[in-house]
Enzyme design. Sequence first.
Site, PDB file in Angstrom:
ATOM      1  N   TYR A 124       7.710   6.626  -6.044  1.00 29.30           N
ATOM      2  CA  TYR A 124       8.528   5.719  -5.240  1.00 29.30           C
ATOM      3  C   TYR A 124       9.849   6.343  -4.807  1.00 29.30           C
ATOM      4  O   TYR A 124      10.615   5.716  -4.085  1.00 29.30           O
ATOM      5  CB  TYR A 124       8.829   4.439  -6.027  1.00 29.30           C
ATOM      6  N   LYS A 191      -0.336   8.179 -17.983  1.00 29.93           N
ATOM      7  CA  LYS A 191      -1.588   8.913 -17.756  1.00 29.93           C
ATOM      8  C   LYS A 191      -1.289  10.380 -18.061  1.00 29.93           C
ATOM      9  O   LYS A 191      -1.502  11.279 -17.226  1.00 29.93           O
ATOM     10  CB  LYS A 191      -2.034   8.688 -16.301  1.00 29.93           C
ATOM     11  N   ASP A 224      -5.233   3.210 -17.689  1.00 30.82           N
ATOM     12  CA  ASP A 224      -6.527   2.576 -17.410  1.00 30.82           C
ATOM     13  C   ASP A 224      -6.965   1.715 -18.594  1.00 30.82           C
ATOM     14  O   ASP A 224      -7.392   0.564 -18.447  1.00 30.82           O
ATOM     15  CB  ASP A 224      -7.592   3.625 -17.043  1.00 30.82           C
ATOM     16  N   ASP A 248       4.752  -1.325 -11.056  1.00 30.58           N
ATOM     17  CA  ASP A 248       4.553  -2.156  -9.877  1.00 30.58           C
ATOM     18  C   ASP A 248       3.184  -2.835  -9.947  1.00 30.58           C
ATOM     19  O   ASP A 248       3.050  -4.047  -9.789  1.00 30.58           O
ATOM     20  CB  ASP A 248       4.654  -1.263  -8.627  1.00 30.58           C
TER      21      ASP A 248
END
Length: 354
Positions: A124, A191, A224, A248
């Site tokens: 972002y 991740k 995940d 987000d």
Amino acid sequence: MAHQVTLIPGDGIGPEVSEAARRVLDATGVVIAWTVEEAGAAVLEREGTPLPGRVLDRIRESRVALKGPITTPVGTGFASVNVELRQALDLFAAVRPSRTLPGVETRHPKVDLVVIRENTEDVYQGIEYPLGTPETADLRTELRRLGVEEVRDDSAFSVKPISVTGAQRIVRYAFEYVRANGRRRVTLGHKANIMRFSDGLFLSIGRIEAERHPDVWFEDMEIDQLSMRLVRDPERFDVLLLPNLYGDILSDLCAGLVGGLGLAAGANLGWEYAVYEPVHGSAPDIAGKGVANPLATIRSGAMLLRHLGEHDAAAAVEAAVDRVLEEATVRTPDLGGASSTDDVADAVIAHLQP
Ligand code: NAD
């Protein structure tokens, strides 16, 4: 003395829901001197920029703002006003509570969690290289020079920076938040098995900070896996600490767990300034119809009152919202009702009286 607060109505449903929230906050009896500043689509047409400098100046003066959502103009060359505002004011922490509300039927009856999202970096940050420009070609050449063989000529790029400075302050903020708000657990989502250096850095800073807070139960989870477990068993989570993009996405997921975007409140906080806004966007599909749910913005307003030290008024607004939801007679269409934005604000105001 009156509290100074900047009101940015925003666009789309923004003006409707922010006016509703302003009416509720005024009805608490707390004296607020509002300064209204426009930003977003209409200002872009008039002034050629969706975020004039005076909006930032005004927030710097009042230090606190209530903001409606703002559409991200597509194809105008302007980045998201929301992202720009958070970066310009260094609002590095997004705080978004999700708890099961009375009278709102959901799959999980006892959700009570808070998303703490890093708000200024990650993909972002806006370091982007579009397809087919000379800069993009330069970047590709540079990557090849650094030994990256497989970058296709028809690639575009979004760069994901995560810094020690950025990660450290949000991680520390999250642990402090846990202590200050009587919470107990932090789950850090990442991740790091794939993004070893960006998410890996975020994770290692989280682990270091966790060692300094033995009173806080800490775990990390791949994003995940975390998404799956949130959908199956959200009641086991307390505070979710997330880099920008995952924060987000999971904010909306968590809003969905407790009744949807029409209810989800949020704050964007930095060391100096605080901007309160609902999690949802400008909802162009229902804008101007008077049916947007104002409760997310009203609940953001309650968070703002608490920030101003007006704890009784904040609690009164939250209790009034709960009672309106519990009675289930005045509801906007997103919650299965047929009431208008103004009806809902009126009902909340009516329940403010003890
Ligand atoms: P959105 O949140 O505006 O809408 C998603 C869905 O939820 C729509 O069906 C909408 O009608 C519904 N919804 C949202 N808020 C609601 C409310 N208060 N009451 C009833 N229903 C509501 O997401 P989007 O359509 O992806 O985004 C629209 C625009 O808003 C985009 O330009 C996006 O960039 C922008 N956006 C701004 C912010 C912000 O200002 N902080 C946040 C998210 C999206």
